[in-house]
Structure formats: C-alpha cells, structure tokens
Design an enzyme around this catalytic site. Structure first.
Site, PDB file in Angstrom:
ATOM      1  N   SER A 107       0.721  -1.286   0.012  1.00 18.33           N
ATOM      2  CA  SER A 107       0.032  -0.082  -0.064  1.00 18.33           C
ATOM      3  C   SER A 107       0.857   1.343  -0.022  1.00 18.33           C
ATOM      4  CB  SER A 107      -0.943   0.050   1.226  1.00 18.33           C
ATOM      5  OG  SER A 107      -1.259   1.370   1.494  1.00 18.33           O
ATOM      6  N   TYR A 130      -2.426   5.443  -4.324  1.00 11.31           N
ATOM      7  CA  TYR A 130      -3.432   6.348  -4.130  1.00 11.31           C
ATOM      8  C   TYR A 130      -2.982   7.597  -4.676  1.00 11.31           C
ATOM      9  CZ  TYR A 130      -5.912   3.922  -0.301  1.00 11.31           C
ATOM     10  OH  TYR A 130      -6.636   2.954   0.435  1.00 11.31           O
ATOM     11  N   THR A 156      -5.810   2.696  -6.929  1.00 10.18           N
ATOM     12  CA  THR A 156      -6.985   2.494  -6.192  1.00 10.18           C
ATOM     13  C   THR A 156      -7.905   3.696  -6.348  1.00 10.18           C
ATOM     14  OG1 THR A 156      -6.057   1.252  -4.517  1.00 10.18           O
ATOM     15  CG2 THR A 156      -8.119   2.314  -4.016  1.00 10.18           C
ATOM     16  N   LYS A 252      -8.647  -0.711  -9.333  1.00 15.36           N
ATOM     17  CA  LYS A 252      -9.222  -1.340  -7.874  1.00 15.36           C
ATOM     18  C   LYS A 252      -9.942  -0.328  -7.467  1.00 15.36           C
ATOM     19  CE  LYS A 252      -7.650  -2.976  -3.380  1.00 15.36           C
ATOM     20  NZ  LYS A 252      -8.319  -1.959  -2.361  1.00 15.36           N
ATOM     21  N   HIS A 276     -13.780  -1.942  -1.365  1.00 25.13           N
ATOM     22  CA  HIS A 276     -12.539  -1.663  -0.129  1.00 25.13           C
ATOM     23  C   HIS A 276     -12.984  -2.399   1.075  1.00 25.13           C
ATOM     24  CE1 HIS A 276      -9.490   1.524  -0.368  1.00 25.13           C
ATOM     25  NE2 HIS A 276      -9.231   1.133   0.996  1.00 25.13           N
TER      26      HIS A 276
HETATM   27  C1  LIG Z   1      -7.136  -2.379   7.474  1.00 23.58           C
HETATM   28  C2  LIG Z   1      -7.078  -2.201   6.085  1.00 23.58           C
HETATM   29  C3  LIG Z   1      -6.692  -1.228   5.336  1.00 23.58           C
HETATM   30  C4  LIG Z   1      -6.530  -1.016   4.148  1.00 23.58           C
HETATM   31  N1  LIG Z   1      -6.002  -0.238   3.283  1.00 23.58           N
HETATM   32  C5  LIG Z   1      -5.973  -0.193   2.035  1.00 23.58           C
HETATM   33  C6  LIG Z   1      -4.952   0.724   1.303  1.00 23.58           C
HETATM   34  O1  LIG Z   1      -4.052   1.296   1.895  1.00 23.58           O
HETATM   35  N2  LIG Z   1      -5.189   0.810   0.043  1.00 23.58           N
HETATM   36  C7  LIG Z   1      -6.222  -0.031  -0.691  1.00 23.58           C
HETATM   37  O2  LIG Z   1      -6.112   0.310  -1.841  1.00 23.58           O
HETATM   38  N3  LIG Z   1      -6.985  -0.737  -0.103  1.00 23.58           N
HETATM   39  C8  LIG Z   1      -6.860  -0.699   1.239  1.00 23.58           C
HETATM   40  N4  LIG Z   1      -7.658  -1.532   1.799  1.00 23.58           N
HETATM   41  C9  LIG Z   1      -8.792  -2.446   1.251  1.00 23.58           C
HETATM   42  C10 LIG Z   1      -8.048  -3.764   0.674  1.00 23.58           C
HETATM   43  O3  LIG Z   1      -7.115  -3.549  -0.034  1.00 23.58           O
HETATM   44  C11 LIG Z   1      -9.236  -4.697   0.229  1.00 23.58           C
HETATM   45  O4  LIG Z   1     -10.153  -4.042  -0.889  1.00 23.58           O
HETATM   46  C12 LIG Z   1     -10.313  -5.198   1.478  1.00 23.58           C
HETATM   47  O5  LIG Z   1      -9.576  -5.441   2.769  1.00 23.58           O
HETATM   48  C13 LIG Z   1     -10.748  -6.499   1.103  1.00 23.58           C
HETATM   49  O6  LIG Z   1     -11.693  -6.864   1.706  1.00 23.58           O
HETATM   50  P1  LIG Z   1     -11.241  -7.855   3.000  1.00 23.58           P
HETATM   51  O7  LIG Z   1     -10.671  -7.155   4.046  1.00 23.58           O
HETATM   52  O8  LIG Z   1     -12.813  -8.252   3.487  1.00 23.58           O
HETATM   53  O9  LIG Z   1     -10.968  -9.056   2.379  1.00 23.58           O
HETATM   54  C14 LIG Z   1      -7.625  -1.913   3.299  1.00 23.58           C
HETATM   55  C15 LIG Z   1      -8.318  -2.521   4.040  1.00 23.58           C
HETATM   56  C16 LIG Z   1      -8.222  -3.023   5.441  1.00 23.58           C
HETATM   57  C17 LIG Z   1      -9.307  -3.963   6.182  1.00 23.58           C
END
Ligand SMILES: Cc1cc2nc3c(=O)[nH]c(=O)nc-3n(C[C@H](O)[C@H](O)[C@H](O)COP(=O)(O)O)c2cc1C
Length: 387
Positions: A107, A130, A156, A252, A276
């Site tokens: 990330s 981002y 994203t 994404k 997300h």
């Molecule tokens: C704690 C956390 C932090 C996240 N940070 C980012 C991020 O920095 N960039 C991003 O594109 N998605 C981020 N996401 C979304 C994840 O990439 C992903 O889309 C999501 O976790 C998928 O759902 P799941 O946790 O149910 O598998 C984050 C998700 C979580 C749970």
C-alpha cells in the site's frame, strides 16, 4: 501452540495480541457497516454443487493473474498500516506471499517503504497507488516503484475521500500510536506486540515521511488523506498515470458496470471488483453480488479480480466460478499477521489453499480454470433484486 484450522482461529489470536486501535482499524467498515457485513453474508448465499466419481488425481490450483504464474489465484491486497499489526509487517507479509507463490501488494500507506520491502524480497511485488494532489510526489512515488522493479501498479479508485469509520476517530488512530492514558492502558496489556515493535525497522509511514515536505500531520491517516488525496481524480488522470507507469495496471475499486466499461476502455490489464472491504461507500452492494453483472459487461474485454469479504477457500472458489480470474484477501491475511507474524500469513494462505483445493475436488473439478457457474447454486434473485 494452538491448532489453527481456519481463518477465524487466526482472528481470535489476533484480537488478543494487537492493540485495540489497530484491531479496530482492520475490523470495521464505514458508517453503519452494512456493506462490511453484506460482503461476508452474501458469500454464504451461494452454494456449491457436489459431484462424485470424478478422477481427482493430479489436480491443481495454479493459475495466472495478469500473466504472472500464481500457486493459487489469491493475491494479498494492499493494506495500510500493516506494519502496525506486527513489527515490519509488510516485509513479513511480502516474504510469506513470495514463498507461497502469490502476489503481494504494498500500500501507499504502508509502514515499511517500497525500498525496504524490495530489499527484503527477491521477486517483484505489486505497488498500490493512491492519487495525490502533489504531482511531483506522485511522479517520485511511481519512479520509486519502478526502481524497485514492481510488476504491477494497482491504482485505487474508491478512496478519493475517506469513508468515516467511527472507531478510528474515537481511538485517535495514528502511526505510531499517540500516547494517551487510554492507549497506554491498552498497550500495557499487549506487551508481546510492544516488545516486537521496539525492534521494528520503522514505525511511521515509510513511503511518505521524509519524502514530502510541509505535511501538517503525517502520523494520522485521516489528516493525511483529507489534506493530500486528489478529489479531482478522473479517467483522464488515470490514463496519464497509466502512461507514466508504462507497465501492467490494475484498477481497483470498481463496483459498477459503467465504471468497468470505462476501465476496459482506458486499457487496464485487470480490474478489481471491490468496495474496499466495506470501508468506503456504506450501503453499496457487496462485491460478490455485483460480480456477475460486471462479468456480463466486460468479462470478455479485461481480466477481472474480486475482493471484499473473502474469508475462506470456498469464497475464492465462488468468485472464480462466477467468472473472476483472481481474488485478493485483506483481513484474512491481516488476522494471520497480527496473530503470528510471517508464519501467520503463511498459515492463512495454507488454510485458504486447502479449502480451495478440497472444495474444488468435491465439486468435481481438477483445475481452477475449469470452475464456472455449473459448480454453483445461486439464488434466482442474487443479482436482480436491487435493479
Ligand atoms: C485495515 C485495512 C487497510 C486497508 N488499506 C488499504 C490501502 O491502503 N489501499 C487500498 O487500496 N486498499 C486498502 N484496503 C482495502 C483492501 O485492499 C481490500 O480491498 C479489502 O481489505 C478487501 O476486503 P476483505 O478485507 O474483506 O478481504 C484496506 C483494507 C483494510 C481491512
């Protein structure tokens, strides 16, 4: 050492080990958390069709995502602050993914920097971007990902502004944690986490701190997002970023057929159907429910991946059978990381792999590439109820 047989086991250990602030950060959705709940509940609506007396010898979960060989089509999703779930968490997760043979996505909001992860691994990883207002910084960030030999840029699109998560505000989420009487009281019960964290290479945002001037508060995710993220991101800017990168691009955060068509039009190598993890637009449909519609719209034009709600190999199977070529897991690997570090991420991948492999066999399939709608029983109104 407890016997770990499923992702829930890892989550229970994770909840005990990691400070409340970071557990809550992962284990929450935005606003009422309806979409967060739907993501997992909707997977349960789909059932698998059992088949018997099919030769199962020599079956495989190996596949490809954006042309890269993978041991199973499950990538680690970009997760901000991973290095706060466990010391040097991004390095640990990247190493576990590399050893298992699945992609790791770093990330923008990681703790370990692009360079630190590159130095600690031997295979290329994916970098998630981002989009920021500061174009120079963006250019430098993309340059750093190129220099680190990242094999895909994951842009994203669903976080130009931050969906509100109540717990993060109440906990005063920051990296490193700000020391208040409440956080100190909680940290004192998480001594194993704290001792490990003292030895971490880094405890702040490695891709940001020291690379941008004049930030008012680089420790707070909320403040940084509001100040720096580009609210004017549009398809024209996405095309420019794609050009600037010059390699494989994954878009994404697509949850609508029209956006999927636009993503295919600008030449994305893949899209990730995602909300997300229920952290942005509360009230949006789950990714798995939107997948069939998006497959109908662009399935023959662009590779489609899915995330949000995957907690088992059966969930992966369902997404693949509905047409996705690949999947991503977020929380499922974070639970493992927080519970047991690198070994925990490996365990999460092993659990999901075993569930996928066994379920695939019991569905009468020898390869993930053969999975399809014929393996599923889907409620008649699964995609049509919210026309
Ligand atoms: C704690 C956390 C932090 C996240 N940070 C980012 C991020 O920095 N960039 C991003 O594109 N998605 C981020 N996401 C979304 C994840 O990439 C992903 O889309 C999501 O976790 C998928 O759902 P799941 O946790 O149910 O598998 C984050 C998700 C979580 C749970």
């Amino acid at each position: 050492m407890p016997v770990i047989t499923n992702i829930e086991d890892l989550k229970r250990i994770y909840a005990r080990r990691v400070p409340k602030m970071f557990f809550d950060y992962a284990e929450s959705g935005s606003w009422t958390e309806q979409t967060f709940r739907d993501n997992t509940n909707d997977f349960e609506q789909i059932r698998l069709r059992q088949r018997v007396a099919v030769d199962m010898a020599g079956r495989t979960t190996a596949s490809r995502m954006i042309g890269q060989e993978v041991a199973m089509p499950v990538a680690l999703a970009p997760v901000g602050l991973t290095g706060m779930q466990s010391a040097d968490g991004e390095i640990k997760a990247a190493r576990a993914a590399e050893a298992f043979g699945v992609p790791f996505t770093l990330s923008t909001m990681s703790i370990n920097s692009i360079e630190e992860v590159a130095e600690a691994t031997t295979k290329p990883f994916w970098f998630q971007l981002y989009t920021m207002k500061d174009e120079d910084y963006m250019r430098r960030l993309i340059g750093r990902a190129k220099a680190a030999n990242c094999s895909a840029l994951v842009i994203t699109l669903d976080l130009q502004i931050l969906g509100q998560r109540h717990k993060d505000l109440k906990n005063g989420l920051s990296a490193p944690p700000k020391l208040t009487p409440r956080t100190i009281a909680n940290l004192m019960t998480k001594w194993a986490w704290g001792i490990e964290m003292l030895g971490a290479k880094r405890r702040n945002f490695g891709n940001i701190v020291g690379h941008v001037e004049g930030i008012s508060d680089a420790s707070s995710l909320g403040a940084w997002t509001a100040e720096q993220f580009d609210p004017s991101l549009d398809w024209g800017k996405i095309e420019k970023l794609k050009e600037m990168w010059g390699g494989k691009v994954i878009l994404k955060g697509i949850l609508d057929e029209e956006d999927a068509k636009m993503a295919a039009k600008v030449g994305a190598d893949a899209i990730t159907v995602s909300n997300h993890g229920g952290r942005q637009l509360d009230g949006a449909l789950s990714s798995i429910r939107m997948l069939p519609r998006i497959m109908d719209a662009v399935g023959d034009q662009v590779e489609v991946h899915l995330d949000s709600g995957i907690r088992s190999g059966q969930d992966v199977l369902k997404a693949l059978a509905l047409g996705a070529t690949g999947t991503m897991i977020g929380r499922a690997f974070v639970y493992g990381l927080g519970a047991m570090g690198q070994q925990g991420v490996t365990r999460a991948l092993e659990v999901i792999h075993k569930e996928l492999d066994t379920s695939m066999a019991l569905c009468g399939e020898k390869s993930v590439s053969n999975l399809g709608r014929h393996n599923l029983m889907v409620p008649e109104d699964f995609t049509g109820r919210w026309a």
